[in-house]
Design an enzyme around this catalytic site. Structure first.
Site, short mmCIF file in Angstrom:
data_model
loop_
_atom_site.label_atom_id
_atom_site.label_comp_id
_atom_site.label_asym_id
_atom_site.label_seq_id
_atom_site.Cartn_x
_atom_site.Cartn_y
_atom_site.Cartn_z
CG ASN A 1 48.15 91.62 -17.65
OD1 ASN A 1 48.07 91.98 -16.48
ND2 ASN A 1 48.68 90.45 -17.99
CB SER B 1 49.82 105.40 -6.78
OG SER B 1 48.51 105.37 -6.25
CD GLU C 1 85.89 105.12 -3.19
OE1 GLU C 1 86.43 104.16 -3.77
OE2 GLU C 1 85.00 104.98 -2.32
CB CYS D 1 86.08 103.57 0.45
SG CYS D 1 84.30 103.24 0.66
CB THR E 1 53.65 103.40 -8.00
OG1 THR E 1 52.59 102.73 -8.69
CG2 THR E 1 53.74 104.82 -8.52
CB SER F 1 45.60 103.57 -8.38
OG SER F 1 46.21 103.23 -7.14
N GLY F 2 44.40 105.71 -6.06
CA GLY F 2 43.63 105.60 -4.82
C GLY F 2 44.16 104.52 -3.91
CE LYS G 1 88.02 101.19 -2.53
NZ LYS G 1 86.67 101.59 -3.00
CE LYS H 1 76.98 99.60 3.50
NZ LYS H 1 77.09 100.26 2.23
#
Length: 556
Positions: free
Chosen positions: A376, A300, A45, A152, A400, A295-296, A116, A184
């Site tokens: 923060n 991540s 399409e 479609c 992440t 970061s461990g 369509k 799907k």
């Protein structure tokens, strides 16, 4: 009357807006199909302009260029080679409206056009915003064969294919731009089988491949004969051009048996989706690579593995950004993960800039208690450093955060939410654990990373922690992730009422708290990086809630 027909299925990866690049792909596919003796090549399409073009398609200069490219292709079919069925935007002369069209190019001209009919306006789709629907179509006459070309969404309903069958279509060739989600493929096959049973006509389903912003298309094209048998199944997640051979058997067209590829499911399919989505986002936007904070922790680590598999280790830069709350265990785990993946790895301590911010705010914050503000500041310091690395070397920052954290706002704006793309944006934390364990056992098809354990076992089994204060654990602020994710799936994917979730055995106070956190975090999600759609309702394209929202489910 023609009794033999060869149809090439062009399952390819276009780039939205790159009309000349897509034109080159069409020409190359036609050359390949000609060498295989194809009579006709079917493309997905709107392939000429890429799908979905969104508001780009409203620019007059855009569809002028598309029409020029289409006419050039039509001229080239005068050579007697394969005809083309190509998706393109089209201005209807009768109505003066823009259509989602498929053009048959054959014999040096545009031999026919179909529009369509059903323009989807739900979930990730809003085609009525830019296109107007076509009328009920009849078949196209192609070298003595009457082919129906529903586009479609048109095969998700009965009326279009019923009209084609009643007006003499002998087969259905369906160009698609059907994005991936975890369920799907089965849905597509179900609709296709239903249409074949209703009409008694064979059906060719050609789907787009590739990533486009937050959508990823998996291909997985297929052919159904009139008896609903499956003679051809193209692979998912791979570009390919496959020529199918057809013959008349009485009044029916039959496709000869060919390759039937195995289509990945569950974790294998999800991993392929995030890998391809990230690869195409980076490569189509011409970034030289990516940089991310390692970061461990498991989020991540999984993102780093996805990035290496998508792009190759030479295009991934991982940075550990330790502070006084970062454990020695995390430092060790991050280093081992980077080594297993073979990426460039740096350590940039953040004590000096964090203390600098604290010092700058000391007078203003005098007499207050330490709280999430100071936590923060650590996260935002890391965000600033990663963006500086990005600015200096050109690599895009990956963020992440998983879907569980994004849902309830357990993330810091301009901190760990900082970045250009998030591979796991639509993946709940419990699935993050599953995918990490799965990747350690399986090298995905097409992956550019190493085999074996790429995410250290300790990262998978240790309790998750943001490490922004002493002895912090995620479960200090959140319920266990298996509980949280079940509640979130009920609220986000299923839109269930609170009382129905409680009836499943969940504590009412907890469900109400999660509902509240979900709503009040909307302003954060509006500022979040894009990421690959995996589930039925991804934040942003699928689930569009107001930021200012006074509703809470108060029913008992």
């Amino acid at each position: 009357m023609t009794d033999q027909l060869s149809i090439a299925l062009a399952q390819l990866n276009p780039t939205v807006g790159d009309i000349q690049g897509n034109l080159a792909k069409i020409r190359a596919a036609r050359k390949t199909a000609a060498a295989e003796g194809a009579d006709l090549v079917l493309f997905p399409e709107l392939f000429l302009v890429g799908y979905p073009p969104e508001d780009l398609v409203l620019k007059p200069a855009f569809h002028r260029e598309a029409m020029e490219a289409l006419n050039a292709l039509a001229d080239e079919t005068a050579d007697g080679g394969p005809a083309l069925l190509v998706g393109t935007p089209w201005i209807s002369e009768e109505e003066g409206t823009l259509k989602n069209a498929v053009a048959l190019l054959d014999g040096g001209k545009v031999a026919g056009v179909r529009f369509k009919v059903h323009l989807p306006n739900y979930g990730v789709f809003d085609e009525p915003r830019v296109f107007s629907p076509g009328g009920m179509p009849g078949p196209l006459n192609f070298r003595g064969v009457r082919i129906g070309v529903p586009v479609c969404e048109d095969i998700w309903f009965t009326d279009v294919v019923e009209c084609l069958e009643e007006t003499g279509a002998e087969m259905l060739l369906v160009p698609n731009g059907s994005p991936f989600d975890a369920r799907k493929f089965e849905t597509r096959v179900h609709h296709a089988v239903t249409r074949v049973k209703e009409t008694g006509l064979p059906l060719v389903y050609v789907n787009q491949l590739g990533g486009q912003d937050e959508l990823v298309f998996d291909g997985a094209s297929f052919v159904l004969n009139a008896d609903c048998s499956l003679p051809i199944q193209l692979p998912a997640w791979e570009e390919c051009i496959v020529t199918t051979k057809w013959h008349r058997d009485g009044e029916n067209w039959v496709c000869r048996q060919g390759n039937r590829a195995l289509v990945e499911e569950d974790n294998a399919a999800i991993y392929q989706a995030v890998m391809l989505g990230l690869r195409d986002y980076v490569e189509k936007n011409r970034f030289p690579g990516v940089v991310l904070g390692l970061s461990g922790g498991i989020d991540s680590a999984l993102c780093a593995a996805i990035a290496v598999d998508a792009l190759g280790a030479d295009k991934v830069h991982c940075v550990m950004l330790p502070y006084k709350y970062t454990s020695g265990e995390s430092i060790k785990d991050a280093e081992e993960c980077a080594k297993a993946l073979g990426v460039k790895y740096d350590v940039v301590p953040i004590s000096a800039p964090v203390e600098g911010f604290m010092g700058a705010l000391e007078d203003m914050f005098h007499g207050t208690n330490s709280d999430t503000t100071e936590e923060n500041l650590q996260s935002r310091t890391r965000g600033v450093i990663l963006m500086a690395i990005s600015n200096k070397f050109g690599h895009m920052v990956l963020t992440t955060g998983n879907k569980s954290e994004v849902s309830v706002g357990y993330a810091t704006l301009y901190g760990d939410m900082n970045g250009g793309y998030n591979p796991i944006k639509d993946i709940y934390k419990t699935k993050v654990f599953e995918l990490s364990a799965w990747r350690n056992k399986v090298l995905p098809k097409g992956a550019r990373g190493p085999e074996g354990e790429v995410i250290p076992h300790n990262i998978i089994v240790k309790p998750p922690s943001a490490e922004l204060r002493e002895d912090q654990k995620d479960e200090d602020s959140l319920p266990p992730y298996d509980v949280l994710d079940e509640i979130l799936e009920c609220l986000v994917e299923k839109e269930m009422a609170v009382r129905d979730i409680v009836a499943m055995g969940h504590d009412r106070a907890l469900v109400k708290r999660i509902e509240h956190l979900l709503y009040v975090a909307e302003y954060k999600r509006r500022q979040a990086a894009p990421g690959v759609k995996i589930g039925m309702r991804t934040f942003g394209r699928d689930r569009r809630y107001p930021i200012t929202n006074g509703f809470r489910d108060a029913r008992d």
